[in-house]
Structures are given as C-alpha cells and as structure tokens.
Design an enzyme around this catalytic site. Structure first.
Site, mmCIF file in Angstrom:
data_model
loop_
_atom_site.group_PDB
_atom_site.id
_atom_site.type_symbol
_atom_site.label_atom_id
_atom_site.label_comp_id
_atom_site.label_asym_id
_atom_site.label_seq_id
_atom_site.Cartn_x
_atom_site.Cartn_y
_atom_site.Cartn_z
ATOM 1 N N HIS A 86 0.322 -1.122 0.056
ATOM 2 C CA HIS A 86 -0.342 0.353 0.135
ATOM 3 C C HIS A 86 0.416 0.813 -0.035
ATOM 4 O O HIS A 86 0.091 1.740 -0.558
ATOM 5 C CB HIS A 86 -1.273 0.330 1.240
ATOM 6 N N GLU A 107 -0.576 -21.705 -24.491
ATOM 7 C CA GLU A 107 -0.121 -21.820 -23.507
ATOM 8 C C GLU A 107 0.280 -22.828 -21.843
ATOM 9 O O GLU A 107 0.368 -23.214 -21.217
ATOM 10 C CB GLU A 107 -1.082 -20.476 -21.849
ATOM 11 N N ASP A 158 1.608 -19.036 -18.962
ATOM 12 C CA ASP A 158 1.100 -20.133 -18.437
ATOM 13 C C ASP A 158 2.602 -21.193 -18.973
ATOM 14 O O ASP A 158 3.372 -21.665 -18.421
ATOM 15 C CB ASP A 158 0.174 -20.817 -19.183
ATOM 16 N N CYS A 190 -0.269 -12.419 -25.416
ATOM 17 C CA CYS A 190 -0.741 -11.654 -24.531
ATOM 18 C C CYS A 190 -0.525 -12.261 -23.747
ATOM 19 O O CYS A 190 -1.306 -11.264 -22.195
ATOM 20 C CB CYS A 190 -2.554 -11.936 -24.709
HETATM 21 C C1 PEP Z 1 -0.665 -15.875 -19.427
HETATM 22 O O1 PEP Z 1 -0.772 -17.662 -18.599
HETATM 23 O O2 PEP Z 1 0.093 -16.004 -20.244
HETATM 24 C C2 PEP Z 1 -2.212 -15.660 -19.702
HETATM 25 C C3 PEP Z 1 -2.614 -14.457 -20.354
HETATM 26 O O3 PEP Z 1 -2.830 -16.247 -18.979
HETATM 27 P P1 PEP Z 1 -3.390 -15.550 -17.485
HETATM 28 O O4 PEP Z 1 -1.766 -14.435 -16.608
HETATM 29 O O5 PEP Z 1 -4.698 -14.843 -16.542
HETATM 30 O O6 PEP Z 1 -2.293 -17.412 -16.792
HETATM 31 MG MG MG Z 2 -3.132 -18.865 -18.962
#
Ligand code: PEP
Ligand code: MG
Length: 599
Positions: free
Chosen positions: A193, A435, A459, A506
């Site tokens: 915080h 992933e 992941d 992503c």
């Molecule tokens: C990932 O695994 O890279 C991803 C974008 O999904 P999350 O972080 O929501 O598992």
């Molecule tokens: Mg993921």
C-alpha cells in the site's frame, strides 16, 4: 555491481538526490504494568477513546489521500478503520483488560501480536498486506495511548531521502514533498500500500532493499533511482550530474509517451504492429481506450464470477461483452472463456480441493465438464457479437477435441439464439490460447482448426520450465527467454503463418520492451498488454526496425541460456533506444492478477 550501488525494487519512478534520514516506524516498547481492579473500567474507557480518536485520524488521512491521490487509493485506509470496527477485535482487547488487568496499550499489543502470528502462520501472501495494516493501526493506537508523537517528518527541514525498515500508508501520505524527495524501505514490494501511495503522490521510491538501515547511515548522500530500483551511496559530483541529466531525458520521454497515443504503431521500416489491451476488470476498459488500444486482445472473464456470490446470467455477460466491444469500434475484443481453477476458484463455485491444482481441473476442462455454464457464456458472446467484433478464445487447451467441441457448441448456441429470435451472430471466430507445451507442439494442427492463436506466455513459461509462476523462490528461473520457450514461440508463429491464421501474444512478456523486440522478430505482429504498458510499447515499436528485430530473434534462438538471450536483446535495443531510460534489470512479472481473482 559496486558496493556503493544497492539494488531493490523500483516502486515509484524518478530520481531523488539528497542526504539520508533514517526513521523508525515500529511498535514502541510497551511496559508491562498491571492495573488495580478499581482502574479496569478506566483503562477500558481509555482504550475506547484512543480507538475513536485513531479512527477519526484515519478518516482525515483518507480524505487527504482522496485529494492527493485518488478515491481508490483512499480505500487503503478503510482496511484499517474496519479493523478497529471489527466485532471481535476491540471487544477482545477489552476482555483482556478486564480479565488480566492489563493496561490498554499492553492489551492492544498482546491481541495484535496474537492475530499477527496467527495470520503469519497461514503463509498466505494476501495476509501479508493485512498484517502490515494491523501493525500500522496498532502502532498508531499505542502511540496515542502512550502520548507519543506520530509525526516522524516533523524534524525534516531540508530535502532528504527517507530510509525506513517499513513504511505505512499513513506515514507516506503525510509526507511533505518539499522535504522528503525519495523513499527507501527494507520491506515492501510494488503492490504494498505504501508503494502504491508513493507512486500516486509522485515520490520516487525503492522498496524491498534488504539491509538498507544497516548500510545507509543518517546523513549519507544518496542518488535514488525509482525507475531502476537502485540507490547509489556517496555519489561523486559527476555521478550527481549524470543522474540529473538522465532525469531530464526521462522527462522528455514522458512527454513523448503522452503524444505517442495519437501516432501509428509502425516500426522504422514500415511494419504495422497491432497493440491491444488486456482487460481484467471493467475499470481497465477506459484505460485501454485512453492509451490507444486497438481492441482487447485478452478480456479475462473470471471477475464476472469471483465478484458475485452466484454465477452471472447470460444477460449480464452479454451486456458486459457488448459494453467492452462498443468501446473499441472497428477493433476486435477477444473474450477469453472462463479460466477457472489453479489459483482462480471463486466462492460461488464449489470446486473440490485438489493436490495439484495447476495440473488439475482448470479452464477449458472445467467448462467442458460444466456445459451449462460454458454454453451460457458462449450465448452471451454471440449476442454481444451482434453489436461488436467479439471473438472467443479458449484457455489452457491441450487437445484438439477441446477446440472441436467448443466450435460445435458455438454453432449449436448460434442456432438456439436464432430460434429464440434473439439479436445475435450465428458464430464468432474461435481462437486457441497457446499456453501449454502440448498446444505449442501441436500448434500446426491447432492453427488449422481455429481462427487464431494467442500465446499466453505466463502459463507457457510455467508449464514448459516446470516453474510455479507465483513462487518468489523460483523467480530467477521463471523466464520466457529460456531457449526452450523461445523455440516454442517461434514454432507457434511459424505454424500460424503457414496456416494463414493470425498469431498474437497476450502474456505479460509482451509488455516488456526487450521481449517485445524479440516477439516482433519471432513473427508476432499483434501484442496485447496491460493498458498502462501501451504507450511505452508503442514508443518502442516506433524506434525499432523489423529487420533488426528479426536478426536479434535469430541470434536469440541460437543462444544457450536466458542470460545470453537478454544480452543479445539488450545490445539490439541499445542500438535504437537509450537503455538507461528503461529498467533493463526489471524481472518479468509472472502474470498480473487482479485483486478480485485471489482469495
Ligand atoms: C498467460 O498465461 O500468459 C495468460 C495471459 O493468462 P493468465 O495470466 O490469465 O493465466
Ligand atoms: Mg494463462
């Protein structure tokens, strides 16, 4: 690294130059004193008065934060106020006074430490912040009962860098920026915080700097760099001049980042790169739009479940997807179907405990086993697709049939909605989130049966390297720059291209400048990142050339270790960008989690 240069975590950007002031915000020594029976009622009264006064004081601090930072950050103080209003906490302290004849301050200390030990024993990371709140409120109440001054900043008259073992949010918000130019704390991380407040108020800060109090003596001249997370002791005049010049260049960059939102994301040799936003929570929609996102490359939907005590209806979801879609006219919004399981099981969903949840009943596996929940979400997406460019993306895919069954369900639900006479698209593009190593290895087959591939590097790295993405002890080993992950990334990009399907990334990796360069070179021309990362990412894209990115990616693929890959990327980036403007040592975040996703 020189022994004058200390490295911590940069939690609030900017450079601060000044002498160190060491402050101690710790529990005061509370003398053990037993009060006579006749004074017990008086002690209880004293306790109640102190609690009331501290609550008032916290409410004042909260207002101050609302003025200096934002309403959201002001909520930090609600946690402390709520503790003092808890049905068991203060009454429990009153019982201690009545039964053991303790002074109000001793009883408060006793109770607070008992709870702290209990929470610490669970080892739960979320309780760490609550422990900090508990200790913060305890220091405040005990100081009040013992008539000790709270204002640690009182004695500071010239611009100084404050060095502390731990900083509470209350102390941080009371800072006088004219006198406190920087903060160093032994404890704390980016999400503490006090760190969030330092960032909002705009005071450069380095946290998590172990041994700071021992290493930094009062009066030591310091150059603190909150962007790189470093503290330089005893700087020479030349080093001070260099730090000031760097600050000027960074300010110029900040101005450029404000302007870049309006400019196209094109490399110096004309490659058009699509930059999209990752949206976890509704308040990020506006942030993504403001920062120029060309659509949403990852709309996480778990909050729809975790923020309710029941499952969301089709209407609620359709309305949400439509709202996001309409915020990005002409651009796609990629709705990721529920990625439940692992660390994301909401209370509304009675999931059985598993010995190894990250290898267990997760994501698409849950959705296919609970078809009504899945079909409801699919229908919501199809309805929203009547008004916006909605796409569906399936997480944690490992088998071809998971995609085939999902596609069949999409087609069936399209027909069902048409029969209902509902305004809805007959179908939507369905993409695979790559992933897992299984999906990456079979990327050529997945590319054929899906409409796009999007790599979740958080992941993919975790499962390829068998490194828990949330385990701080393994943080050094968690790197998407490992040669094994790099090969998979190349393979996925090649497979998508061969099948004529778009491929994007992503995972958090895409938001880190050096990695973005690598991903462009590997063949990814669509990147989706947290909204706040978009301006810097676009700026980077506009400084680099695709030809050089490709050469760097080829060299990286031939490297033996993740460190070698980093060195290659650093050299390639240095040819285009002043690396000191960035934080080249920054650890890659293993994947941001919105607060609502965790218990
Ligand atoms: C990932 O695994 O890279 C991803 C974008 O999904 P999350 O972080 O929501 O598992
Ligand atoms: Mg993921």
């Amino acid at each position: 690294m020189s022994d004058r240069l200390l490295k911590g975590i940069g939690v609030s950007a900017g450079i601060a130059i000044g002498p160190a002031i060491v402050v101690r915000w710790t529990l005061p020594e509370v003398p053990h004193r037993v009060v006579p029976r006749s004074q017990v009622t008086k002690e209880v009264r004293r306790l109640r008065a102190a609690v009331r006064d501290v609550k008032r004081h916290l409410a004042v601090l909260k207002e101050r934060v609302e003025d200096r930072a934002s309403v959201d950050e002001a909520r930090i103080f609600d946690a402390q106020i709520l503790m003092l209003e808890d049905q068991e906490f203060v009454p429990g302290i009153e019982d201690l006074i009545s039964e053991n004849h303790l002074t109000a301050e001793k009883a408060f200390e006793f109770k607070a430490l008992e709870i702290r030990d209990m929470w610490a024993g669970t080892g739960h990371p979320r309780l760490k912040e609550r422990i900090a709140d508990l200790i913060g409120v305890t220091i405040r109440v005990i100081n009040h009962l013992m008539h000790r001054s709270e204002d640690l900043w009182e004695g500071i008259s010239s611009p100084s860098v404050v060095v502390a073992q731990e900083l509470s949010p209350g102390l941080t918000v009371q800072l006088d920026r004219a006198h406190v130019v920087g903060l160093v704390s032994e404890q704390g991380t980016r999400t503490s915080h006090a760190a969030i407040l330092a960032h909002s108020i705009g005071i450069p800060a380095v946290f998590g700097l172990a041994g700071a109090i021992e290493r930094i003596h009062p009066g030591t001249m310091l150059v603190l760099d909150g962007t790189r997370g470093t503290v330089l002791l005893h700087p020479s005049p030349a080093e001070i001049a260099e730090a000031k010049a760097l600050e000027t260049r960074r300010r110029a960059l900040t101005l450029q980042l404000e302007q870049v939102v309006e400019q196209p994301s094109v490399t110096t040799d004309g490659c058009r790169v699509r930059l999209r936003g990752n949206v976890d929570l509704p308040d990020e929609i506006e942030a993504a739009r403001r920062h120029g996102a060309e659509g949403v490359g990852l709309l996480r939907t778990e909050f729809l479940i975790t923020s309710h005590s029941r499952l969301p209806t089709e209407d609620e979801q359709a309305e949400y997807f439509r709202r996001v879609g309409e915020a990005f006219p002409g651009h796609p919004v990629v709705v990721r179907t529920y990625d439940l399981g692992g660390d994301k099981f909401p209370a509304a969903f009675q999931a059985p405990p598993e010995p190894n949840p990250f290898l267990g009943w997760r994501a698409i596996r849950v959705c296919l086993d609970e078809p009504e929940i899945f079909r409801t979400q699919i229908r919501a997406a199809l309805r929203a697709a009547a008004h916006a460019q909605i796409q569906l993306m399936i997480p944690l895919v490992t088998r071809l049939e998971e995609v085939e069954i999902t596609r069949a369900m999409v087609a069936e639900e399209g027909i069902r909605l048409a029969r209902r006479g509902e305004a809805a698209a007959a179908s939507v593009p369905v993409g695979v989130m790559v992933e897992t190593p299984a999906a990456a290895v079979l990327a050529d087959r997945f590319a054929v049966i899906s409409d796009f591939l999007s790599v979740g590097t958080n992941d993919l790295t975790q499962y390829t390297l068998v490194v828990d993405r949330g385990n701080a002890r393994l943080a050094d080993r968690f790197t998407p720059h490992d040669p094994s992950v790099l090969r998979l990334l190349r393979q996925v990009a090649d497979a998508a291209r061969a099948a004529g399907k778009p491929a994007s990334v992503c995972g958090e990796m895409a938001s880190e400048p050096l990695s973005a360069l690598l991903l462009l070179g590997l063949g990814y021309e669509v990147l989706s990142v947290a909204p706040s990362a978009l301006p810097l990412l676009k700026w980077i894209v506009r400084q680099v050339s695709l030809t050089k990115a490709r050469a760097a990616a080829d060299a990286a693929l031939a490297a033996r270790t993740a460190d070698d890959v980093m060195a290659i990327l650093r050299d390639a980036m240095a040819a285009a960008v002043d690396l000191k403007l960035l934080d080249p040592d920054a650890r890659l975040p293993a994947g941001r989690r919105s607060a609502s996703l965790n218990p």
